[in-house]
Design a protein around this motif. Structure first.
Motif, PDB file in Angstrom:
ATOM      1  N   ARG A   2       3.066 -11.169  -1.924  1.00 50.55           N
ATOM      2  CA  ARG A   2       1.676 -10.804  -2.153  1.00 50.55           C
ATOM      3  C   ARG A   2       1.340  -9.504  -1.411  1.00 50.55           C
ATOM      4  O   ARG A   2       1.951  -9.186  -0.390  1.00 50.55           O
ATOM      5  N   LYS A   3       0.328  -8.810  -1.921  1.00 53.49           N
ATOM      6  CA  LYS A   3      -0.045  -7.543  -1.294  1.00 53.49           C
ATOM      7  C   LYS A   3      -0.558  -7.746   0.126  1.00 53.49           C
ATOM      8  O   LYS A   3      -0.395  -6.877   0.987  1.00 53.49           O
ATOM      9  N   SER A   4      -1.177  -8.878   0.369  1.00 55.24           N
ATOM     10  CA  SER A   4      -1.659  -9.155   1.727  1.00 55.24           C
ATOM     11  C   SER A   4      -0.490  -9.247   2.707  1.00 55.24           C
ATOM     12  O   SER A   4      -0.573  -8.766   3.853  1.00 55.24           O
ATOM     13  N   GLU A   5       0.617  -9.847   2.258  1.00 56.65           N
ATOM     14  CA  GLU A   5       1.799  -9.923   3.111  1.00 56.65           C
ATOM     15  C   GLU A   5       2.421  -8.551   3.293  1.00 56.65           C
ATOM     16  O   GLU A   5       2.892  -8.206   4.384  1.00 56.65           O
ATOM     17  N   GLU A  44       0.816  -5.713   3.282  1.00 66.19           N
ATOM     18  CA  GLU A  44      -0.039  -4.987   4.229  1.00 66.19           C
ATOM     19  C   GLU A  44       0.258  -5.388   5.663  1.00 66.19           C
ATOM     20  O   GLU A  44       0.281  -4.549   6.571  1.00 66.19           O
ATOM     21  N   ARG A  45       0.515  -6.679   5.866  1.00 65.87           N
ATOM     22  CA  ARG A  45       0.844  -7.159   7.205  1.00 65.87           C
ATOM     23  C   ARG A  45       2.178  -6.559   7.676  1.00 65.87           C
ATOM     24  O   ARG A  45       2.306  -6.131   8.832  1.00 65.87           O
ATOM     25  N   LEU A  46       3.160  -6.504   6.783  1.00 68.49           N
ATOM     26  CA  LEU A  46       4.454  -5.943   7.142  1.00 68.49           C
ATOM     27  C   LEU A  46       4.366  -4.442   7.438  1.00 68.49           C
ATOM     28  O   LEU A  46       5.030  -3.945   8.360  1.00 68.49           O
ATOM     29  N   GLN A 100       3.561  -0.570  14.043  1.00 68.12           N
ATOM     30  CA  GLN A 100       3.565  -1.005  15.433  1.00 68.12           C
ATOM     31  C   GLN A 100       4.946  -0.809  16.047  1.00 68.12           C
ATOM     32  O   GLN A 100       5.079  -0.332  17.185  1.00 68.12           O
ATOM     33  N   ALA A 147      11.066  -3.482   8.060  1.00 71.43           N
ATOM     34  CA  ALA A 147       9.773  -3.899   7.518  1.00 71.43           C
ATOM     35  C   ALA A 147       9.396  -3.041   6.308  1.00 71.43           C
ATOM     36  O   ALA A 147       8.934  -3.560   5.278  1.00 71.43           O
ATOM     37  N   GLU A 150       1.779  -2.909   8.604  1.00 70.09           N
ATOM     38  CA  GLU A 150       1.146  -2.819   9.926  1.00 70.09           C
ATOM     39  C   GLU A 150       2.179  -3.072  11.029  1.00 70.09           C
ATOM     40  O   GLU A 150       2.216  -2.353  12.039  1.00 70.09           O
ATOM     41  N   GLN A 151       3.034  -4.066  10.821  1.00 63.45           N
ATOM     42  CA  GLN A 151       4.084  -4.361  11.794  1.00 63.45           C
ATOM     43  C   GLN A 151       5.079  -3.207  11.890  1.00 63.45           C
ATOM     44  O   GLN A 151       5.576  -2.886  12.982  1.00 63.45           O
TER      45      GLN A 151
END
Length: 287
Positions: free
Chosen positions: A2-5, A7-9, A15, A28, A11-12
């Motif tokens: 999913r796009k939400s996942e 986006e989280r990756l 970082q 990532a 961001e990671q």
């Protein structure tokens, strides 16, 4: 995914990037790109993943991901994706891809195919050999390669070797009002077979030593006062210096790059060209 996942990756990934954890960042990015290779921001992700692998010196991955980044980047506009690919392709000696990458960046190359051997002007490179650093002059053969034209004082490094350097300057040198970039070495691209020698010479005039340097240069060898190289090395950590490499008269030590028999022949020829004032002694290999 999913796009939400995704986006989280991403961001990671950034970082990890800030922490200079290049492998974690690249992994990532690559996980997201496996599912979203052509999103609006995918060209940036491909580029950052390739760049992370360049930092890791994983040239195959930098090359593979760099090709994807360049395929999604505008040509002729100085996009760094092409520069990154040009470096990776040069490491792999894929000259067709390297030439296309430099052209994609917007650089005019000499006509022809295969290995690039142009005249891109003088610059400096900060050699890095097992933590020992030394700045030397090079003549650039392409946007990322140059031939060393100093006689290095660092053990194992030689006059005439070809080094591959990064694209972003990390310092500068100023000579007679002209500024030259200092690049960081990425790897030794082609070794030189010329050994490094030291010799003590005596000369009555500065012009005598200048003639000796010119004589070696004319034959494709290196010769220079050892003090001038060490002064150049001492400039490594500084941001800007007026480079002074004057040749003084009197007895002093020279660094040479030539086969011993050739060095001896040229030294004898040089000494014989003057009635008085020129002599040499103690020709010895270094290291």
């Amino acid at each position: 995914m999913r796009k939400s996942e995704a986006e989280r990756l991403i961001e990671q990934a950034y970082q990890a990037w800030e922490a200079e954890e290049w492998l974690r960042a690249a992994e990532a990015f690559e996980e997201v790109l496996a599912h979203f290779p052509d999103e609006k921001d995918s060209a940036v992700w491909w580029y950052d993943a390739a760049l992370a692998h360049k930092f890791l010196r994983d040239w195959q991955k930098a090359y593979d991901l760099g090709r994807e980044a360049a395929a999604r980047s505008p040509r002729g506009e100085g996009d760094p994706a092409y520069w990154n690919l040009g470096i990776a392709a040069t490491v792999r000696r894929d000259w067709a891809t390297a030439r296309d990458a430099w052209a994609g960046f917007g650089i005019e190359l000499p006509d022809g195919e295969g290995e690039i051997s142009g005249r891109f002007g003088p610059a400096c490179v900060r050699l890095d050999t097992d933590g020992k650093r030394e700045v030397v002059w090079i003549e650039r053969l392409c946007p990322t390669r140059g031939r060393v034209v100093n006689v290095p004082v660092t053990g194992g490094r030689r006059y005439g070797e070809i080094v591959l350097h990064d694209g972003q300057p990390n310092g500068e040198r100023i000579v007679d009002g002209t500024t030259y970039p200092v690049f960081d070495e990425l790897l030794l691209f082609e070794a030189s077979e010329l050994p490094t020698l030291e010799v003590t010479v005596a000369a009555g005039e500065p012009a005598d030593l200048e003639a000796l340097v010119e004589l070696f240069t004319e034959h494709g060898y290196g010769a220079e006062p050892a003090s001038s190289v060490r002064m150049l090395c001492a400039c490594c950590s500084e941001g800007s210096h007026e480079q002074q490499r004057s040749v003084e008269a009197g007895a002093q030590q020279l660094s040479l790059a030539a086969p011993p028999q050739e060095a001896r022949r040229l030294l004898e020829r040089w000494a014989a060209q003057a009635v008085i004032g020129r002599s040499w002694s103690g020709l010895e290999p270094v290291g």
